[in-house]
Design a protein around this motif. Sequence first.
Motif, PDB file in Angstrom:
ATOM      1  N   THR A   1       0.823  -1.211   0.000  1.00  0.00           N
ATOM      2  CA  THR A   1       0.000   0.000   0.000  1.00  0.00           C
ATOM      3  C   THR A   1       0.856   1.259   0.000  1.00  0.00           C
ATOM      4  OG1 THR A   1      -1.796  -1.131   1.144  1.00  0.00           O
ATOM      5  CG2 THR A   1      -1.778   1.273   1.269  1.00  0.00           C
ATOM      6  N   PHE A   2       1.885   1.274   0.837  1.00  0.00           N
ATOM      7  CA  PHE A   2       2.749   2.452   0.934  1.00  0.00           C
ATOM      8  C   PHE A   2       3.838   2.378  -0.128  1.00  0.00           C
ATOM      9  CE2 PHE A   2       0.984   2.212   5.236  1.00  0.00           C
ATOM     10  CZ  PHE A   2       0.514   3.509   5.383  1.00  0.00           C
TER      11      PHE A   2
ATOM     12  N   ASP B   1      11.267   4.680   2.474  1.00  0.00           N
ATOM     13  CA  ASP B   1      11.601   4.678   3.903  1.00  0.00           C
ATOM     14  C   ASP B   1      10.488   4.027   4.728  1.00  0.00           C
ATOM     15  OD1 ASP B   1      10.035   6.991   3.206  1.00  0.00           O
ATOM     16  OD2 ASP B   1      10.522   7.880   5.155  1.00  0.00           O
ATOM     17  N   ILE B   2       9.251   4.202   4.316  1.00  0.00           N
ATOM     18  CA  ILE B   2       8.124   3.588   5.019  1.00  0.00           C
ATOM     19  C   ILE B   2       8.103   2.086   4.740  1.00  0.00           C
ATOM     20  CG2 ILE B   2       5.603   3.529   5.187  1.00  0.00           C
ATOM     21  CD1 ILE B   2       6.918   5.987   6.536  1.00  0.00           C
ATOM     22  N   GLN B   3       8.345   1.702   3.497  1.00  0.00           N
ATOM     23  CA  GLN B   3       8.425   0.274   3.177  1.00  0.00           C
ATOM     24  C   GLN B   3       9.560  -0.391   3.946  1.00  0.00           C
ATOM     25  OE1 GLN B   3       8.679   0.400  -1.157  1.00  0.00           O
ATOM     26  NE2 GLN B   3       6.585  -0.394  -1.289  1.00  0.00           N
ATOM     27  N   ASP B   4      10.679   0.317   4.101  1.00  0.00           N
ATOM     28  CA  ASP B   4      11.801  -0.214   4.867  1.00  0.00           C
ATOM     29  C   ASP B   4      11.395  -0.467   6.314  1.00  0.00           C
ATOM     30  OD1 ASP B   4      14.654  -0.893   5.262  1.00  0.00           O
ATOM     31  OD2 ASP B   4      14.660   0.948   6.493  1.00  0.00           O
ATOM     32  N   ARG B   5      10.665   0.465   6.911  1.00  0.00           N
ATOM     33  CA  ARG B   5      10.185   0.288   8.285  1.00  0.00           C
ATOM     34  C   ARG B   5       9.274  -0.934   8.404  1.00  0.00           C
ATOM     35  NH1 ARG B   5      12.083   3.087  12.725  1.00  0.00           N
ATOM     36  NH2 ARG B   5      12.813   5.116  12.072  1.00  0.00           N
ATOM     37  N   ILE B   6       8.397  -1.091   7.432  1.00  0.00           N
ATOM     38  CA  ILE B   6       7.475  -2.227   7.430  1.00  0.00           C
ATOM     39  C   ILE B   6       8.255  -3.526   7.267  1.00  0.00           C
ATOM     40  CG2 ILE B   6       5.565  -3.328   6.182  1.00  0.00           C
ATOM     41  CD1 ILE B   6       4.642  -0.387   5.517  1.00  0.00           C
ATOM     42  N   ALA B   7       9.242  -3.539   6.373  1.00  0.00           N
ATOM     43  CA  ALA B   7      10.072  -4.735   6.176  1.00  0.00           C
ATOM     44  C   ALA B   7      10.837  -5.074   7.455  1.00  0.00           C
ATOM     45  CB  ALA B   7      11.035  -4.518   5.012  1.00  0.00           C
TER      46      ALA B   7
END
Length: 153
Positions: free
Chosen positions: A87-88, A92-98
Amino acid sequence: MALKLRLKPCERVVINGCVVQNENRRYTLTISNFAQIIRGSDILQEEDAVTPVRRAYFLIQSMLLDPTIAANGSGAAAEMMAQLYTTFTRPDIQDRIARAMGHIGERDYYKALSALRPVMEYEGTLLSPAPSASAPSFQTEGLDLHAGHHAGG
């Protein structure tokens, strides 16, 4: 390496499901081995889990607090995290989710929650109404704003 928790006066912390509350002064608590720990200020109430990221955070928090949920919730958590990742689009946000997904796989739920906090903040900025100086103003003088809701009508 030991974890040192510096507790504020009257601060609560949950350690392996046990709620510990500090007295009226600062205190440092040293945890010598791995434990599931969350500060009271980091706990999200269920009624506040109203967005996709907050629901994921609440599930992971529940896994941290309850070993039964941890045993059964990893599949749901992985699915929620995968949906958030797609979704994002900000890297940097995808990295946080990963990172959060990796911590879930390691059963380090506190680090997963820590990785999700900035994602939750970002989600909040996306969902908050943007202030606009040119927002239209509606004139309501003379209008019946309750039309169709008359008793007997």
